[in-house]
Motif scaffolding. Structure first.
Motif, short mmCIF file in Angstrom:
data_model
loop_
_atom_site.label_atom_id
_atom_site.label_comp_id
_atom_site.label_asym_id
_atom_site.label_seq_id
_atom_site.Cartn_x
_atom_site.Cartn_y
_atom_site.Cartn_z
N UNK A 1 -8.26 10.37 -6.68
CA UNK A 1 -8.10 8.91 -6.51
C UNK A 1 -6.88 8.42 -7.28
N UNK A 2 -6.72 8.90 -8.51
CA UNK A 2 -5.53 8.53 -9.31
C UNK A 2 -4.27 8.95 -8.56
N UNK A 3 -4.31 10.16 -8.02
CA UNK A 3 -3.16 10.70 -7.28
C UNK A 3 -2.83 9.82 -6.07
N UNK A 4 -3.87 9.43 -5.35
CA UNK A 4 -3.68 8.61 -4.15
C UNK A 4 -3.07 7.26 -4.51
N UNK A 5 -3.61 6.61 -5.56
CA UNK A 5 -3.11 5.29 -5.94
C UNK A 5 -1.67 5.35 -6.42
N UNK B 1 -8.47 2.26 -10.64
CA UNK B 1 -7.66 3.19 -11.44
C UNK B 1 -8.17 3.22 -12.89
N UNK B 2 -8.47 2.05 -13.43
CA UNK B 2 -8.95 2.00 -14.83
C UNK B 2 -10.24 2.82 -14.97
N UNK B 3 -11.14 2.66 -14.00
CA UNK B 3 -12.39 3.42 -14.03
C UNK B 3 -12.14 4.92 -13.97
N UNK B 4 -11.24 5.30 -13.06
CA UNK B 4 -10.93 6.73 -12.91
C UNK B 4 -10.27 7.28 -14.17
N UNK C 1 2.40 3.28 -15.71
CA UNK C 1 3.24 3.56 -14.54
C UNK C 1 2.76 2.82 -13.29
N UNK C 2 1.50 2.39 -13.29
CA UNK C 2 0.96 1.69 -12.12
C UNK C 2 1.45 0.24 -12.16
N UNK C 3 2.20 -0.19 -11.14
CA UNK C 3 2.74 -1.55 -11.18
C UNK C 3 1.65 -2.61 -11.11
N UNK C 4 1.91 -3.75 -11.78
CA UNK C 4 0.93 -4.85 -11.70
C UNK C 4 1.26 -5.79 -10.56
N UNK C 5 2.45 -5.64 -10.00
CA UNK C 5 2.83 -6.42 -8.80
C UNK C 5 3.76 -5.54 -7.96
N UNK C 6 3.55 -5.60 -6.66
CA UNK C 6 4.37 -4.76 -5.78
C UNK C 6 5.02 -5.66 -4.72
N UNK C 7 6.34 -5.49 -4.56
CA UNK C 7 7.03 -6.24 -3.52
C UNK C 7 7.28 -5.29 -2.35
N UNK D 1 -3.54 9.25 -19.75
CA UNK D 1 -4.13 8.13 -19.01
C UNK D 1 -3.38 6.84 -19.31
N UNK D 2 -2.97 6.64 -20.57
CA UNK D 2 -2.21 5.43 -20.92
C UNK D 2 -0.86 5.41 -20.19
#
Lengths: 313, 170
Positions: free
Chosen positions: A91-95, A72-75, A34-40, A28-29
């Motif tokens: 949901x994690x997969x989708x995000x 994502x954090x909740x999942x 891996x989930x970006x905090x900003x997306x261009x 999970x960490x």
């Protein structure tokens, strides 16, 4: 001499409950990282995959992305706790897929995060299957879930090896012939970062990610690889064989440690010398193959036992 | 489902169960989908270390005299990060012109270089910007490396772009 019992080779390992919790928690960490905090969003997007059909650019809006990260954090909390996995994993997969698809639409696809998505996909498929078969999610199902992650990682390496075989057949020849170009580039780029005299004099392009005590060993490896085609062939050929036979890591914990550990060493050596990093691969290998959660759990259990014995004395 | 199909399915399942080969179902599924679908996120062939071309390049940033500057120390951005936007732009130019990267002239690489220097300046911290203002106009150098007789050889550095920060433009 006792013959090995082949029928037990590809069995699901007997992960303990707390080990499974650690596996999910550490994974999970990695997903969170891996989930970006900003997306261009690219001005001239070149859509790939699901991006052909779905415009994921809405995710790049700061408010939407912030909300997505909360979801994502909740999942991930649910996933770590092992609850509602049939809901949390898709949901994690989708995000991850949405964020990765935008990232890959820049025209220069990187492959660093796809192994994470594959791992989530394998686990989501397993828990989905278990739900369809109306299996109650217990220890056995969670063990299979963790093992599905290890299988996905092995699959990623096997397909990488097969792709090299399926290419023009000259991969190893080209790799041995041109390896030193990449290393030279790495050394030059390192020099121009700081114009360091030490880098210029040593001619070494080591990244310095490993402990400085290992520098003499790494410099020797670097020297051998840069100056000897035979060592290059052995090193790169060895790495290729590790990829192709990565499925052997699924034969019990010892093989998993051997294959996973060798792949981690291979990645780290290539990173040090060539600057090509696959850090998510390393994280996942450490979690699912080398068995860091197992060793943590074993260390905690040993400490508890020793404290218990001390108290009895 | 016909009897023949059902029998085949049950035999396959029995074989997989007997020899504990279920893990290979996933591996085969991943390999099969990768080859059938190709490079479509998240499906991929995981091309790790699969390209060892006989040429590559690196970049460095120089001051108004063309002397290299320690770009990471000034801006916190290292040369490999600097290469990413440049390479992205170069790929676009290459596709637009239908050429190989190696065939692009200095003029055709100029736009990529200017974008890169602009981005480097914009992303630098205030102290780095001030130092770069003093060194301006900044220049971006592109150096090709190629293999010659089993060893690396380099072509002379090419100044592909110049950048004058707005603060020093007057």
């Amino acid at each position: 001499m006792r013959r090995p019992d082949i029928s037990t080779w590809f069995c699901t390992p007997d992960y303990a409950r707390y080990e499974l919790f650690l596996i999910r928690g550490l994974f999970a960490l990695v997903i969170w990282d891996a989930m970006p905090s900003a997306i261009t969003v690219p001005s001239d997007p070149q859509p790939v995959g699901l991006g052909y059909w779905i415009d994921f650019s809405f995710l790049a809006r700061p408010q939407t992305l912030a909300a997505s990260r909360w979801i994502l954090a909740g999942c991930l909390l649910l996933y770590t706790a092992g609850f509602f996995l049939c809901l949390a994993l898709p949901i994690i997969l989708l995000l991850l897929t949405a964020a990765g698809t935008i990232g890959a639409s820049f025209g220069a696809t990187t492959h660093s995060k796809q192994i994470i998505v594959l791992c989530v996909l394998a686990q989501a498929a397993w828990y989905g299957y278990a739900a369809i078969r109306k299996r109650k999610i217990g220890l056995a199902e969670h063990r299979c879930g963790a093992f599905a992650g290890a299988q996905a990682i092995a699959a990623a390496y096997v397909i990488s090896g097969i792709s090299k075989l399926a290419g023009d057949g000259n991969w190893l020849v080209d790799a041995v012939k041109n390896f030193q170009i990449q290393a030279t580039k790495n050394q030059r780029m390192k020099y121009f970062n700081a114009l360091s005299e030490e880098t210029a004099e040593s001619g070494s392009g080591l990244q310095g990610i490993l402990h400085s005590g290992l520098s003499p060993l790494l410099r020797t490896i670097e020297y051998l690889l840069l100056n000897s085609p035979i060592w290059r062939a052995l090193f790169l050929g060895g790495g290729f064989m590790l990829e192709l036979f990565a499925f052997l890591a699924l034969i019990g914990r010892k093989m998993s440690l051997l294959v996973g550990g060798s792949l981690v060493l291979f990645h780290l050596t290539v990173f040090e010398i060539m600057g090509l990093r696959f850090r998510y691969n390393i994280y996942l290998l450490l979690i699912f193959m080398v068995g860091v959660p197992y060793w943590i759990a074993a260390a905690v259990a040993a400490a508890r036992r020793s404290r218990h014995l001390t108290q009895l004395d | 489902m016909s009897d023949q199909k059902a029998s085949l399915l049950s035999t396959s399942r029995a074989v997989l169960r007997r020899f504990r080969l279920w893990p290979f179902v996933l591996i085969l599924a991943v390999c099969g989908s990768s080859f059938l679908i190709g490079e479509q996120f998240p499906v991929t062939r995981f091309p790790m270390y699969d390209k060892f071309p006989d040429h590559t390049y690196y970049l460095y940033v120089g001051d108004r005299h063309g002397d290299p500057i320690p770009v990471h120390e000034l801006t916190g951005i290292n040369t490999s990060k600097l290469k990413k936007p440049y390479d992205k732009e170069l790929n676009r130019t290459r596709k637009r012109l239908g050429k190989r990267k190696l065939e692009l002239t200095v003029e055709e690489r100029r736009s990529a270089g200017e974008t890169t220097l602009q981005k480097l300046y914009n992303d630098a911290p205030a102290a780095g910007k001030r130092q770069m203002d003093e060194l301006a106009p900044l220049q971006l150098f592109h150096v090709w490396i190629y293999s010659e007789g089993g060893r690396s050889a380099e072509q002379p550095a090419e100044a592909v772009a110049r950048f004058v920060p707005e603060a020093t433009a007057d």
